[in-house]
Design a protein around this motif. Sequence first.
Motif, short mmCIF file in Angstrom:
data_model
loop_
_atom_site.label_atom_id
_atom_site.label_comp_id
_atom_site.label_asym_id
_atom_site.label_seq_id
_atom_site.Cartn_x
_atom_site.Cartn_y
_atom_site.Cartn_z
N TYR A 48 0.82 -1.21 0.00
CA TYR A 48 0.00 0.00 0.00
C TYR A 48 0.86 1.27 0.00
N GLY A 49 1.81 1.36 0.93
CA GLY A 49 2.61 2.57 1.08
C GLY A 49 3.35 2.94 -0.19
N SER A 50 4.00 1.96 -0.79
CA SER A 50 4.76 2.25 -2.02
C SER A 50 3.82 2.65 -3.15
N HIS A 51 2.63 2.06 -3.17
CA HIS A 51 1.63 2.42 -4.19
C HIS A 51 1.23 3.89 -4.05
N ILE A 52 0.93 4.33 -2.84
CA ILE A 52 0.53 5.72 -2.63
C ILE A 52 1.69 6.66 -2.91
N HIS A 53 2.89 6.28 -2.51
CA HIS A 53 4.05 7.12 -2.79
C HIS A 53 4.24 7.31 -4.29
N GLU A 54 4.04 6.26 -5.06
CA GLU A 54 4.17 6.37 -6.50
C GLU A 54 3.11 7.31 -7.07
N ARG A 55 1.91 7.24 -6.53
CA ARG A 55 0.84 8.16 -6.98
C ARG A 55 1.23 9.61 -6.67
N VAL A 56 1.77 9.85 -5.49
CA VAL A 56 2.18 11.20 -5.10
C VAL A 56 3.35 11.66 -5.96
N ASN A 57 4.28 10.76 -6.22
CA ASN A 57 5.44 11.11 -7.06
C ASN A 57 4.99 11.50 -8.47
N ARG A 58 3.96 10.80 -8.95
CA ARG A 58 3.45 11.15 -10.28
C ARG A 58 2.86 12.56 -10.27
N GLN A 100 0.23 2.82 6.37
CA GLN A 100 0.96 1.57 6.19
C GLN A 100 1.26 0.90 7.52
N GLU A 101 1.57 1.69 8.53
CA GLU A 101 1.83 1.14 9.87
C GLU A 101 0.57 0.46 10.42
N ILE A 102 -0.58 1.10 10.22
CA ILE A 102 -1.84 0.50 10.68
C ILE A 102 -2.14 -0.78 9.91
N LEU A 103 -1.94 -0.74 8.60
CA LEU A 103 -2.19 -1.93 7.79
C LEU A 103 -1.26 -3.08 8.18
N GLN A 104 -0.04 -2.74 8.55
CA GLN A 104 0.88 -3.79 8.99
C GLN A 104 0.42 -4.41 10.29
N LEU A 105 -0.10 -3.59 11.20
CA LEU A 105 -0.67 -4.12 12.44
C LEU A 105 -1.82 -5.08 12.14
N ILE A 106 -2.62 -4.70 11.14
CA ILE A 106 -3.78 -5.52 10.78
C ILE A 106 -3.35 -6.90 10.28
N VAL A 107 -2.32 -6.93 9.43
CA VAL A 107 -1.94 -8.22 8.84
C VAL A 107 -0.99 -9.02 9.73
#
Length: 381
Positions: A48-58, A92-99
């Motif tokens: 998730y985190g890398s996906h959002i970062h790529e969107r922001v970078n774009r 991403q930290e929250i999602l990592q806690l979830i999984v």
Amino acid sequence: MQEPGNGEAEVNEEFGSYSARRQRKSPEEEERLEMEHFWKIINTFTCYGSHIHERVNRAERQFMSLPKSQQNMLPNFHSNLDRIRKCADHNQEILQLIVNDSTCMFENKEYGNNGHKKNIPASTFDMDKLKSTIKQFVRDWSEEGKSEREACYQPIINEILKYFPKDKCDPSQINVLVPGAGLGRLAWEIAMHGYSCQGNEWSFFMLFSSNFVLNRCSQINAFKIYPWIHQFSNNVKSVDQVRPVYFPDVNPHDLPYNPNFSMTAGDFQEIYTENNSWDCVATCFFIDTAHNILDYIETIWKILKPGGIWINLGPLLYHFENLANELSIEVSYEDLKNVIIRHGFLIEVERESVRTTYTVNHFSMMKNFYDCIFFVARKPE
């Protein structure tokens, strides 16, 4: 099985774990497909985190392509993007806690080690599912979602209280099933009234997240999430995009003493096959998830006890309508009602325009509203 479908996974009364009971048709192949799907969803959470970062970078690259004179007119553009990056890192930290608990969610089911040596980019479809799941925290477990819950869940709860009044029956002996339970709030609310309630969910996205809320959250508003950072359009203010939402707005463990509340994982039609076993089936934004909605009606008729009731609220936004190679039977409410009556149901309550939203962003310029169908149908004695 390709989806978490051919069996049942149950949260015990303390919500500490899930147990799995599988009905396999082709054991080796289904085991492989299920394992593959499980880790694909874990991978989506992790990416998730890398996906959002790529969107922001774009967005940043496109901004930098503008003439310098135009860039100077938007002096806060870079700082806004930096805020989104920080929010994405927090999510991403929250999602990592979830999984983190996902591999031991099921008492009788082991998913082993990740088959991927490293994370691979998630599909757009799966990432959109994850973004939708993040917004479910707003709907089900935040103060901001209260208005949606009152519009969607409260009418269902009111009918349960009306048909099974606590002064005339023991609510713990009334069995209520909530298919498509999502993050579990409706089922939890019903259990809060003392009824025996089971939520059923098919999606690993929802199952991972509901497991986290019901089992790992015990303090009110202990966590925050940024559900709107994916929305780059229709923002009135830049700060609206990075607005946090806190959850849970209640302590999920504050249920009545010795509650009979559980969550099952799997396909609704494959798990629930026992005749005359439920006093009430409550469906909220669910029946249009069917490939064949007539199958859902048959299943609900079959599992309801004589005298039991089916309470439904939601639209008919057929989920498989535009998916290639997927069976999808789309009918109008008029035709659907005729099928319900032909099965033998008696429609006792009916409202054809219950206005509500679904995971709405109250600060957005664009909001979608549904005029939902609401009915109570009784299976005769």
